[in-house]
Design an enzyme around this catalytic site. Structure first.
Site, short mmCIF file in Angstrom:
data_model
loop_
_atom_site.label_atom_id
_atom_site.label_comp_id
_atom_site.label_asym_id
_atom_site.label_seq_id
_atom_site.Cartn_x
_atom_site.Cartn_y
_atom_site.Cartn_z
N GLY A 26 0.83 -1.20 0.00
CA GLY A 26 0.00 0.00 0.00
C GLY A 26 0.87 1.25 0.00
O GLY A 26 1.64 1.48 -0.91
N ALA A 29 2.66 4.89 -2.92
CA ALA A 29 2.77 4.33 -4.27
C ALA A 29 1.60 3.40 -4.57
O ALA A 29 0.98 3.48 -5.64
CB ALA A 29 4.09 3.59 -4.43
N SER A 52 -0.46 -5.28 4.52
CA SER A 52 -0.58 -5.78 5.88
C SER A 52 -0.49 -4.63 6.86
O SER A 52 0.43 -3.80 6.77
CB SER A 52 0.52 -6.80 6.18
OG SER A 52 0.54 -7.14 7.55
N LYS A 91 3.11 25.13 -1.23
CA LYS A 91 4.56 25.19 -1.43
C LYS A 91 4.86 25.98 -2.70
O LYS A 91 4.37 25.63 -3.78
CB LYS A 91 5.14 23.77 -1.54
CG LYS A 91 6.62 23.75 -1.87
CD LYS A 91 7.12 22.33 -2.08
CE LYS A 91 8.55 22.34 -2.61
NZ LYS A 91 9.06 20.98 -2.88
N THR A 357 11.01 14.89 -5.56
CA THR A 357 10.59 14.20 -6.78
C THR A 357 9.98 12.83 -6.54
O THR A 357 9.57 12.18 -7.49
CB THR A 357 11.79 14.03 -7.73
OG1 THR A 357 12.86 13.35 -7.04
CG2 THR A 357 12.30 15.38 -8.21
N ILE A 359 7.17 11.56 -5.15
CA ILE A 359 5.78 11.34 -5.56
C ILE A 359 5.62 11.55 -7.06
O ILE A 359 4.86 10.83 -7.73
CB ILE A 359 4.82 12.22 -4.74
CG1 ILE A 359 4.69 11.63 -3.33
CG2 ILE A 359 3.45 12.35 -5.41
CD1 ILE A 359 3.77 12.40 -2.41
#
Length: 517
Positions: A26, A29, A52, A91, A357, A359
């Site tokens: 999970g 990503a 999990s 930002k 960078t 994400i």
């Protein structure tokens, strides 16, 4: 991130059973992939995600770049609702402190700098004006820099002058809360979450493809395509398939990070701060409910105890938890799509968070995968093209990050002397040489960072060209000085009428009390 050209959600037909995609892991990503598939693969697909609750994620406070708008807009997310749910703030850029030398700082801000005139980019006129003593620092000609340093924020077009551009922005947010937000989005659109720990990866004896993921309870989950979001471990892409890893630590020697949250600061800045220290750097990311902090360092030059002390002494508010250490190797998988497995996020590679960078690399890989989405049979050509584009993107971002370490006048520690003196990739050396001559910057193909981004780091860290483009001499000295002064004043006036960043967040997207508890 709009739907890829030639692809319309829900129009694909499957001859026998739906094409099944299983996401292993999970976190940011995994749930970014799940949300995208849920949005664009409406029929003909089954999407499962295995994670999990017993396995944690690396996620800390995240800073992003403006391309995140493409992703959120493609999903149809409401900006203010997303920011409320994730403790998000705005930002406008990144401030770099002590990178060129102690006591020096500059801003790598989003958006344009100055105004281009005719065939020439603004910076050619700035170079000439600077040589004549008629120009200040680059930040004077950036609306984002003016607003960031004044701690101001607004959305939409400029209000005081038509010649000024809109102010681009990205976000700071809690990565764990973002994953939780995307999980809700995904599950309401049909993604099936399977709770469980993967204990074995089964492979087809004939083809070598992954044939199933065996869970701790004995269940086997099979798919046509697997997405590896298992973090640094790379359970599928590396442990099962043995893909291999290209190590870049000879250029980027930092290999450890220590993260700790602290209380929300009164200094509620609309920018990320990166402060260099004796063997790396420290980040500061302001969120609504806390401040994200971390120190990145080379374990060959600094002990974990020293790094922890550096981190804690640099906090501007009390720590809210014990520091957490993360070991990493900067680099990438030799193939991010291998057989029927596509690696995303940390499973694909690691680029230290200096330019926010991480994400984006997840987002761009998902978009790339949608464009090259396979049917029953995965074509070698599709895999090859995916990997070619991925390699190009990673390598150009790598070069940009190396530039921060290479372009320094610091010689106060062995770490900085090593960085200053190291040989760099040929692709980066060529960019530096082109700039050193007459201030030329060329953006190759679809590389992430723009000419303006390269400009700010090259100039901000003390690399200046020998000359400027001769066409910049066409303007008279008096007109050149007036041109520079006018842009600075227009930016200052526009920033001056903006709302205070903290007040802007409170008005539009304030998070509920107890967020993240």
């Amino acid at each position: 991130m709009a739907a890829p050209d030639g692809f319309e959600a829900g129009t694909r037909t499957m001859a026998n059973h739906p094409l099944r995609i299983v996401i292993a892991g999970g976190g940011t990503a995994g749930w970014m992939a799940a949300a995208t598939f849920a949005r664009f693969l409406e029929t003909g697909y089954e999407i499962d995600l295995i994670e999990s609750d017993a396995i944690g994620t690396v996620g800390v406070g995240e800073a992003t770049i403006p391309q995140i708008h493409l992703f959120n807009d493609a999903l149809g997310l409401d900006e203010d609702a997303f920011l409320r749910a994730t403790g998000g703030t705005f930002k406008l850029g990144i401030e770099f402190v002590d990178w060129f030398k102690p006591g020096h700082r500059y801003m790598h801000a989003f958006g344009d700098i100055g105004r281009d005139v005719g065939l020439l980019p603004f910076h050619q006129y700035w170079l000439r004006a600077r040589s004549l003593g008629l120009a200040g620092d680059l930040g004077a000609y950036s609306l984002n820099t003016h607003a960031a340093l004044a701690e101001r924020m607004q959305r939409g077009p400029a209000r005081t002058s038509r010649v000024l551009p809109s102010m681009p922005y990205a976000y700071h947010f809690d990565a764990g809360l973002y994953a939780r937000y995307l999980r809700r989005y995904s599950e309401t659109r049909g993604v099936n979450r399977i709770e469980g720990k993967i204990v074995r990866v089964a492979r087809d004896g004939e083809s070598g493809d992954v044939s199933g993921l065996v869970l701790e309870n004995g269940t086997t989950v099979a798919a046509d395509l697997y997405i590896d979001c298992t973090g640094f471990r790379g359970l599928l892409i590396e442990e099962a398939l043995g893909t291999g890893y290209e190590d870049w630590t000879h250029w980027l020697p930092c290999d450890r990070a220590i993260a700790v949250p602290s209380a929300r600061s009164e200094k509620f800045t609309p920018y990320t701060r990166s402060t260099a220290h004796a063997a790396g750097w420290q980040w500061r990311i302001p969120l609504q409910h806390r401040t994200g902090n971390g120190v990145v360092f080379s374990s060959a030059h600094m002990s974990e105890d020293e790094a922890t002390a550096t981190l804690l002494s640099g906090l501007d508010t009390p720590a809210m938890a014990d520091p957490r250490t993360i070991a990493f190797r900067t680099g990438r998988r030799k193939r991010m799509w291998n057989r029927n497995v596509v690696a995303l996020g940390l499973a694909a590679g690691f680029m230290e968070p200096l330019e926010s960078t991480s994400i984006h690399l997840i987002q761009s890989a998902i978009a790339r995968l949608l464009k090259l989405l396979p049917g029953r049979v995965i074509a070698d050509a599709d895999r090859t093209e995916f990997n070619r584009q991925s390699d190009f993107e990673y390598e150009r971002i790598r070069d940009f990050i190396i530039l921060h370490y290479k372009a320094t006048a610091r010689d106060d520690t062995p770490f900085w002397r090593q960085c200053r003196d190291m040989a760099v990739p040929d692709t980066l050396a060529a960019k530096i040489d082109l700039w050193r001559g007459n201030g030329h910057i060329v953006r190759e193909h679809e590389e992430l960072f723009t000419e303006v981004g390269w400009l700010q780091v090259l100039a901000g860290q003390g690399i200046m060209p020998a000359g400027h483009h001769p066409l910049a001499d066409a303007i008279s000295t008096s007109d050149l000085g007036e041109f520079m002064d006018t842009i600075d004043k227009l930016n200052a006036r526009e920033a001056g009428q903006m709302q205070d960043h903290a007040a802007f967040v409170a008005q539009h997207c304030a998070s509920p009390a107890g967020l993240g508890a």
